[in-house]
Scaffold this active site. Structure first.
Site, PDB file in Angstrom:
ATOM      1  N   CYS A 185      54.580 -36.489 100.445  1.00 37.44           N
ATOM      2  CA  CYS A 185      54.450 -37.761 101.158  1.00 37.44           C
ATOM      3  C   CYS A 185      55.618 -38.701 100.868  1.00 37.44           C
ATOM      4  O   CYS A 185      55.793 -39.698 101.569  1.00 37.44           O
ATOM      5  CB  CYS A 185      53.143 -38.449 100.791  1.00 37.44           C
ATOM      6  SG  CYS A 185      51.697 -37.472 101.184  1.00 37.44           S
ATOM      7  N   HIS A 234      53.579 -46.249 101.424  1.00 31.94           N
ATOM      8  CA  HIS A 234      52.974 -45.029 101.988  1.00 31.94           C
ATOM      9  C   HIS A 234      51.495 -45.299 102.235  1.00 31.94           C
ATOM     10  O   HIS A 234      50.813 -45.874 101.385  1.00 31.94           O
ATOM     11  CB  HIS A 234      53.163 -43.873 101.006  1.00 31.94           C
ATOM     12  CG  HIS A 234      52.350 -42.666 101.355  1.00 31.94           C
ATOM     13  ND1 HIS A 234      52.305 -42.150 102.635  1.00 31.94           N
ATOM     14  CD2 HIS A 234      51.533 -41.864 100.603  1.00 31.94           C
ATOM     15  CE1 HIS A 234      51.506 -41.095 102.649  1.00 31.94           C
ATOM     16  NE2 HIS A 234      51.027 -40.901 101.435  1.00 31.94           N
ATOM     17  N   ASN A 251      46.338 -40.676 106.833  1.00 29.61           N
ATOM     18  CA  ASN A 251      47.539 -40.392 106.029  1.00 29.61           C
ATOM     19  C   ASN A 251      48.392 -39.358 106.771  1.00 29.61           C
ATOM     20  O   ASN A 251      47.995 -38.201 106.890  1.00 29.61           O
ATOM     21  CB  ASN A 251      47.081 -39.868 104.663  1.00 29.61           C
ATOM     22  CG  ASN A 251      48.241 -39.513 103.744  1.00 29.61           C
ATOM     23  OD1 ASN A 251      49.386 -39.459 104.170  1.00 29.61           O
ATOM     24  ND2 ASN A 251      47.936 -39.257 102.485  1.00 29.61           N
TER      25      ASN A 251
HETATM   26  N1  ACO Z   1      31.968 -38.185 103.305  1.00 31.26           N
HETATM   27  C1  ACO Z   1      30.887 -38.371 102.550  1.00 31.26           C
HETATM   28  N2  ACO Z   1      30.843 -38.107 101.235  1.00 31.26           N
HETATM   29  C2  ACO Z   1      31.970 -37.613 100.687  1.00 31.26           C
HETATM   30  C3  ACO Z   1      33.129 -37.376 101.423  1.00 31.26           C
HETATM   31  C4  ACO Z   1      33.095 -37.671 102.790  1.00 31.26           C
HETATM   32  N3  ACO Z   1      34.164 -37.500 103.598  1.00 31.26           N
HETATM   33  N4  ACO Z   1      34.088 -36.881 100.604  1.00 31.26           N
HETATM   34  C5  ACO Z   1      33.542 -36.816  99.385  1.00 31.26           C
HETATM   35  N5  ACO Z   1      32.261 -37.251  99.441  1.00 31.26           N
HETATM   36  C6  ACO Z   1      31.296 -37.347  98.354  1.00 31.26           C
HETATM   37  C7  ACO Z   1      31.591 -36.407  97.205  1.00 31.26           C
HETATM   38  O1  ACO Z   1      31.084 -35.126  97.484  1.00 31.26           O
HETATM   39  C8  ACO Z   1      30.902 -37.080  96.086  1.00 31.26           C
HETATM   40  O2  ACO Z   1      29.542 -36.779  96.193  1.00 31.26           O
HETATM   41  P1  ACO Z   1      28.663 -36.519  94.844  1.00 31.26           P
HETATM   42  O3  ACO Z   1      28.721 -37.813  94.098  1.00 31.26           O
HETATM   43  O4  ACO Z   1      27.327 -36.188  95.393  1.00 31.26           O
HETATM   44  O5  ACO Z   1      29.354 -35.402  94.153  1.00 31.26           O
HETATM   45  C9  ACO Z   1      31.057 -38.572  96.397  1.00 31.26           C
HETATM   46  O6  ACO Z   1      31.366 -38.641  97.791  1.00 31.26           O
HETATM   47  C10 ACO Z   1      32.152 -39.250  95.637  1.00 31.26           C
HETATM   48  O7  ACO Z   1      33.311 -38.411  95.686  1.00 31.26           O
HETATM   49  P2  ACO Z   1      34.642 -38.812  95.014  1.00 31.26           P
HETATM   50  O8  ACO Z   1      35.648 -37.731  95.266  1.00 31.26           O
HETATM   51  O9  ACO Z   1      34.365 -39.219  93.606  1.00 31.26           O
HETATM   52  O10 ACO Z   1      35.002 -40.096  95.868  1.00 31.26           O
HETATM   53  P3  ACO Z   1      36.136 -41.145  95.591  1.00 31.26           P
HETATM   54  O11 ACO Z   1      35.522 -42.489  95.527  1.00 31.26           O
HETATM   55  O12 ACO Z   1      37.054 -40.717  94.478  1.00 31.26           O
HETATM   56  O13 ACO Z   1      36.962 -41.086  96.938  1.00 31.26           O
HETATM   57  C11 ACO Z   1      38.978 -40.204  97.840  1.00 31.26           C
HETATM   58  C12 ACO Z   1      37.585 -39.889  97.330  1.00 31.26           C
HETATM   59  C13 ACO Z   1      38.850 -41.092  99.048  1.00 31.26           C
HETATM   60  C14 ACO Z   1      39.647 -38.895  98.233  1.00 31.26           C
HETATM   61  C15 ACO Z   1      39.769 -40.916  96.722  1.00 31.26           C
HETATM   62  O14 ACO Z   1      39.691 -40.205  95.528  1.00 31.26           O
HETATM   63  C16 ACO Z   1      41.197 -41.086  97.087  1.00 31.26           C
HETATM   64  O15 ACO Z   1      41.538 -41.777  98.006  1.00 31.26           O
HETATM   65  N6  ACO Z   1      42.099 -40.476  96.331  1.00 31.26           N
HETATM   66  C17 ACO Z   1      43.486 -40.537  96.672  1.00 31.26           C
HETATM   67  C18 ACO Z   1      43.742 -39.367  97.509  1.00 31.26           C
HETATM   68  C19 ACO Z   1      44.870 -39.563  98.455  1.00 31.26           C
HETATM   69  O16 ACO Z   1      45.271 -40.628  98.801  1.00 31.26           O
HETATM   70  N7  ACO Z   1      45.364 -38.444  98.890  1.00 31.26           N
HETATM   71  C20 ACO Z   1      46.371 -38.451  99.836  1.00 31.26           C
HETATM   72  C21 ACO Z   1      47.142 -37.201  99.777  1.00 31.26           C
HETATM   73  S1  ACO Z   1      48.371 -37.230  98.712  1.00 31.26           S
HETATM   74  C22 ACO Z   1      49.285 -38.536  98.998  1.00 31.26           C
HETATM   75  O17 ACO Z   1      49.376 -39.049 100.083  1.00 31.26           O
HETATM   76  C23 ACO Z   1      49.961 -39.030  97.862  1.00 31.26           C
END
Ligand code: ACO
Length: 331
Positions: free
Chosen positions: A113, A249, A279
């Site tokens: 990214c 980003h 993204n």
């Molecule tokens: N819809 C509903 N529930 C979901 C979803 C979804 N799309 N995705 C995950 N969940 C659930 C999980 O299964 C979990 O359930 P559980 O508690 O029963 O196990 C719960 O939601 C919480 O999951 P987490 O992964 O802990 O959620 P979090 O609050 O960390 O959010 C997210 C996840 C949005 C991916 C966050 O971690 C994030 O934004 N991380 C950064 C990732 C990123 O930006 N990546 C981009 C790619 S790389 C880059 O651009 C640099």
């Protein structure tokens, strides 16, 4: 060393099809509420017929037309993609062909990214090394092709699109304080593997399709750290003429909100358009710059910090003194 450059053209191209959070509810166990609350994403563009090459060429063509620079003056094209259709030739080579540019340096960089910042700084550096007066920098991603549409934890996060800038050598440098960094991804927090290929000399291979694999919480921690760290470094470099606007980003709105709070900044200083695109990986910064300018948020005279972060784990930043007048004034 980078050539002193000015940005004269900016453009984007996104696939026509828009997929909403509600559309995704019929694919995986998710909800508009969960996606909006955790990420700020509402819709994303997804390719149907479009290709990464096609949307890159379209964005580059429009940015070049806006710059007013004749195609034959382009001496450098640097492109970035992690989702292109071809291993070779490069995306830059395909853009060169589409724009009918007969002779120039053309190459791709790969930095996840952060790819656009690596490409931008590489292009300005090559302009200096090769004594070229103008360059195209283009990022294009079809993240949808590497998204596991059965995995709710990743499929809601990404979108497709391309963005391009045109650089022209100038008297005074308007692209300043480049930062490119990388730290080893020891825990494989963002990986997209290539499919294995058998040869007459290899054993049997697993030919399953490969998709984006991400440890979301680890990426979040990395992202807020480097976004804050890079902004602080750029602020130090700017000294008495601070940047007033930031185009980061667009990975997750919560990453930006976190840094706004931790650095006690104003949310209005950050341009955020993730709601409309999700993204788009390396394409997110040029698409955001294009929207920031088209909407009138970015104006001639603004000093803007760009910050990227991504797989690798890479990060980067730079400051731009924006010189293109407000769109309404240029008509
Ligand atoms: N819809 C509903 N529930 C979901 C979803 C979804 N799309 N995705 C995950 N969940 C659930 C999980 O299964 C979990 O359930 P559980 O508690 O029963 O196990 C719960 O939601 C919480 O999951 P987490 O992964 O802990 O959620 P979090 O609050 O960390 O959010 C997210 C996840 C949005 C991916 C966050 O971690 C994030 O934004 N991380 C950064 C990732 C990123 O930006 N990546 C981009 C790619 S790389 C880059 O651009 C640099």
């Amino acid at each position: 060393m980078m050539a002193p450059v000015q940005i004269l053209g900016v453009a984007k191209c996104v696939p026509e099809k828009i997929v909403t959070n509600v559309d995704l509810e019929s694919l995986v166990d998710t909800s508009d509420e969960w996606i909006s609350k955790r990420t700020g994403i509402k819709t994303r563009h997804v390719a149907v017929e479009e290709t990464a090459i096609g949307i890159a060429a379209s964005a580059a063509r429009d940015a070049l037309a806006m710059s007013g620079i004749p195609a034959e003056e382009i001496g450098v094209i640097v492109a970035c993609t992690i989702t292109g259709e071809e291993l070779t030739p490069s995306l830059a080579g395909r853009v060169q062909k589409a724009l009918n540019i007969s002779n120039c340096a053309a190459m791709d960089v790969s930095a996840g990214c952060t790819g656009f910042l690596y490409a931008l700084i590489t292009a300005a550096s090559l302009m200096e090394t090769l004594h070229k007066d103008a360059a195209i920098v283009v990022a294009s991603e079809l993240m949808s092709k590497y998204t596991d549409w059965t995995d709710r934890s990743t499929c809601v996060l990404f979108g497709d699109g391309a963005g391009a800038l045109v650089l022209k050598r100038s008297e005074i440098a308007h692209l300043l304080y480049p930062i490119l960094d990388a730290t080893p991804d020891v825990d494989d927090v963002i990986v997209v593997k290539k499919e294995e290929r058998a040869t007459p000399f290899s054993g049997p291979v697993d030919d399953k399709k490969e998709y984006i694999r991400m440890k979301g919480a680890d990426v979040f921690t990395y992202a807020v750290g480097v976004l804050e760290g890079t902004l602080r470094r750029l602020a130090e470099q700017c000294g008495e003429k601070p940047y007033t606007k930031i185009v980061p980003h667009q990975a997750n709105e919560k990453i930006i909100d976190f840094v706004v709070r931790s650095m006690r900044m104003s949310r209005e200083q950050f341009f955020v358009n993730i709601a409309n695109y999700a993204n788009t990986s390396s394409a997110s910064i040029p698409i955001a710059l294009c929207d920031a300018w088209e909407s009138g948020w970015l104006n001639a005279g603004d000093r803007v910090a760009l910050v990227g972060f991504g797989s690798g784990l890479t990060s980067g930043g730079a400051v731009i003194d924006w010189t293109i007048p407000n769109k309404n004034e240029t008509k």
